[in-house]
Design an enzyme around this catalytic site. Structure first.
Site, PDB file in Angstrom:
ATOM      1  N   LYS A 177     -31.335  37.279 -13.179  1.00 29.66           N
ATOM      2  CA  LYS A 177     -31.082  38.705 -12.960  1.00 29.66           C
ATOM      3  C   LYS A 177     -31.556  39.135 -11.569  1.00 29.66           C
ATOM      4  O   LYS A 177     -30.833  39.824 -10.850  1.00 29.66           O
ATOM      5  CB  LYS A 177     -31.788  39.538 -14.044  1.00 29.66           C
ATOM      6  CG  LYS A 177     -31.590  41.034 -13.885  1.00 29.66           C
ATOM      7  CD  LYS A 177     -31.898  41.766 -15.163  1.00 29.66           C
ATOM      8  CE  LYS A 177     -33.371  41.770 -15.526  1.00 29.66           C
ATOM      9  NZ  LYS A 177     -34.166  42.766 -14.797  1.00 29.66           N
ATOM     10  N   ASP A 187     -29.018  43.795 -17.042  1.00 30.22           N
ATOM     11  CA  ASP A 187     -30.339  44.275 -17.443  1.00 30.22           C
ATOM     12  C   ASP A 187     -30.218  44.964 -18.803  1.00 30.22           C
ATOM     13  O   ASP A 187     -29.168  44.921 -19.444  1.00 30.22           O
ATOM     14  CB  ASP A 187     -30.930  45.203 -16.373  1.00 30.22           C
ATOM     15  CG  ASP A 187     -30.245  46.559 -16.360  1.00 30.22           C
ATOM     16  OD1 ASP A 187     -29.198  46.719 -17.032  1.00 30.22           O
ATOM     17  OD2 ASP A 187     -30.761  47.470 -15.688  1.00 30.22           O
TER      18      ASP A 187
END
Ligand code: SF4
Length: 218
Positions: free
Chosen positions: A121, A139
């Site tokens: 991420k 997320d």
């Protein structure tokens, strides 16, 4: 499941509501942006932006942070959560940049992910937000919105969410879609109190329609 066309339509409507959706993390260099993203884990961007001016001034380059004392770093970031781990990651990340990348933040996910503290991420956020290289960081907001809108299967893991979103949207829309979904999750379709009654996506959203039937005030 939402079709490609309807997924794209949903992202377009999000863009009309939030035309200025973009990261609020502030940084002056790719190195500092990478640090800001590491610092932002489980912390608000506002809290990160409060401490980074002094932190970045103290450590302007990977070389300066690579030789920093952990206690000095901790003193500058102790207002945010997980600051001990973040201190360790940032110093070793800076050391990795100096020893393996000549102090330059790499432009590929695979290289970024070799750095301590940089997961998929974080790497995707740096690629997309700083280098403008198409990537789709998933997320908590992106994951929730993709599921509430039935863009992805309800039990999809994070990697599947990323792959389905990338398959349903053209690559030139990935960065904007990621930013819009984060704003959608922060301000419209929040985790606890989604604003379904005023939602312009209601006609596309089976979850919202179900919620309104159960509780017309939601
Ligand atoms: Fe979220 Fe409700 Fe809008 Fe669906 S209708 S996207 S659940 S706020």
């Amino acid at each position: 499941m939402l079709s490609k066309e309807k997924t794209r339509k949903a992202i377009e409507i999000m863009g009309q509501v939030f035309p200025n959706a973009r990261t609020s993390l502030q940084a002056d260099t790719s190195f500092h942006f990478l640090l800001a993203v590491i610092l932002s884990a489980q912390t608000t961007d506002i809290a990160v932006n409060k401490l980074t001016p002094a932190f970045f001034a103290r450590y302007p380059t990977p070389e300066t942070l690579a030789s920093a004392l952990p206690t000095d770093v901790m003193n500058l970031i102790k207002t945010i959560g997980l600051y001990r781990n973040k201190t360790k990651y940032m110093i070793t990340c800076a050391q990795g940049l100096v020893t393996r990348f000549d102090g330059v933040v790499p432009h590929s996910r695979s290289e970024l992910m070799t750095l301590p503290g940089v997961g998929r991420k974080t790497a995707d956020v740096v690629l997309a937000e700083w280098f403008h290289i198409p990537a789709f960081a998933v997320d908590t907001h992106v994951n929730r919105i993709a599921k509430r809108l039935s863009i992805v299967p309800q039990k999809a893991d994070v990697l599947t969410v990323e792959k389905v979103l990338m398959a349903k949207l053209p690559s030139q829309l990935w960065i904007a879609a990621h930013q819009r979904m984060i704003f959608w999750g922060r301000y419209q379709c929040t985790a606890r109190s989604p604003k379904c009654t005023t939602c312009p996506l209601l006609e596309l959203c089976a979850e919202g329609q179900k919620r309104l039937l159960q509780s017309p005030e939601s």
